[in-house]
Design an enzyme around this catalytic site. Sequence first.
Site, mmCIF file in Angstrom:
data_model
loop_
_atom_site.group_PDB
_atom_site.id
_atom_site.type_symbol
_atom_site.label_atom_id
_atom_site.label_comp_id
_atom_site.label_asym_id
_atom_site.label_seq_id
_atom_site.Cartn_x
_atom_site.Cartn_y
_atom_site.Cartn_z
ATOM 1 N N SER A 103 0.827 -1.204 0.000
ATOM 2 C CA SER A 103 0.000 0.000 0.000
ATOM 3 C C SER A 103 0.861 1.255 0.000
ATOM 4 C CB SER A 103 -0.933 0.012 1.216
ATOM 5 O OG SER A 103 -1.918 -0.983 1.111
ATOM 6 N N CYS A 250 -6.073 7.473 -11.874
ATOM 7 C CA CYS A 250 -5.115 7.106 -10.828
ATOM 8 C C CYS A 250 -5.569 5.835 -10.109
ATOM 9 C CB CYS A 250 -4.961 8.246 -9.833
ATOM 10 S SG CYS A 250 -4.420 9.819 -10.541
ATOM 11 N N GLU A 375 -10.033 1.044 -2.910
ATOM 12 C CA GLU A 375 -9.884 1.124 -4.372
ATOM 13 C C GLU A 375 -11.080 0.474 -5.080
ATOM 14 O OE1 GLU A 375 -7.598 2.992 -5.085
ATOM 15 O OE2 GLU A 375 -5.986 2.731 -3.638
ATOM 16 N N PHE A 395 -25.846 1.829 -11.098
ATOM 17 C CA PHE A 395 -25.306 2.564 -9.970
ATOM 18 C C PHE A 395 -26.363 3.409 -9.282
ATOM 19 C CE2 PHE A 395 -21.544 1.628 -12.442
ATOM 20 C CZ PHE A 395 -20.588 1.372 -11.497
#
Length: 396
Positions: A103, A250, A375, A395
């Site tokens: 991490s 990212c 994540e 969603f």
Amino acid sequence: MSTTTPPPRFDPADPANLDGLLTHDEKEIRGAVRAFCADRIDPDIAAWFEQGGIPDIRGLARGLGELGVLGMHLEGYGCAGMSAVAYGLACLELEASDSAIRSLVSVQGSLAMFAIHRWGSEEQRQRWLPGMAAGEIIGCFGLTEPDAGSDPAGMRTSARRDGDDWVLDGRKTWITNAPIADVAVVWAQTDDGIRGFVVPRETPGFSTPEIHHKMSLRASATGEIVLDGVRLPHDAVLPDAVGLRGPLSCLTEARYGIVWGSLGAARTCLDVARSYAADRMQFGRPIAAFQLTQQKLVDMTLEYVKGFLLALHLGRQKDAAGVRPEQISLGKLNNVREAIDICRTARTILGANGISLEYPVIRHANNLEAVLTYEGTVEMHTLVLGQALTGFDAFR
């Protein structure tokens, strides 16, 4: 008459001969990271986990910089420019020691450094990336908020113009490296949409209180980012990132490392379980001689092999033509889910010893509880894939 080369000897530690799929250079990189972990991490990691932190985390970061794994998949600015597969193998070895170490490297290289490398100005790259690659400067990545985890578009952190400056207010939470970071990449709502900002630690109004009482990733430095009227110059913004595409790109990089890293935790637990089962005697014979234990070991091995093949395929594709975020979701969803199941099954083979920090199994199982949801949670990756498969967005 033709001759055939005999197949390689069967290796219980590599039953599918996965090593045969790697190049010499990839094995060399893997070996260097494995040796570093054996020397610098493995002797102390159980104690670091138990005490809730790494005493000399900055020294360790410098060591990781010397090893070349910080931003190793990025080009230039002191970065090694390695392949995606090489980076993945490094993540596997780091997490074979502990998820907290992987991490630290992931947040440094795939979140903070990648954000500056991909979306930053040349001046920002020159200022920050060489020191970060060397481990002299530690970075963190501020996206998650108390009320905005899976839905980053709902973030409340704001950045407003005040003359030529930006003024940031808000709060981020569950931020790896935050308590020790020298610089933070922080995402905030602006009149133009979500933007990223490079925030040096010494900026007034910036603080990073540490989060305590964790039962997962205990060796990791985890904290909050508090922004109280943080004033930044106009050039602190990442110029090329507008909207969610910046932070999500990212996250895709970091998730790729998790696809590999989770397998490291699984491999360690599988190896320990196989060795323990061969030595542990019950009813006059090793428990490895019993059918139920053998079934557990076989099932664990199958899932590890399949996870490795998936990770390697994604890595080769990333190096060749590129990989889609949905494909990274496929790997993250499968490999973390199977890795945590492997660790839990290994714990049953060790019996009561499975909950002792004398063995690494419960530590890895606990760590993967965090990896399972950071994540991107299981639910979010499932819905990402569901939308890709059906064309329907579930969603909302």
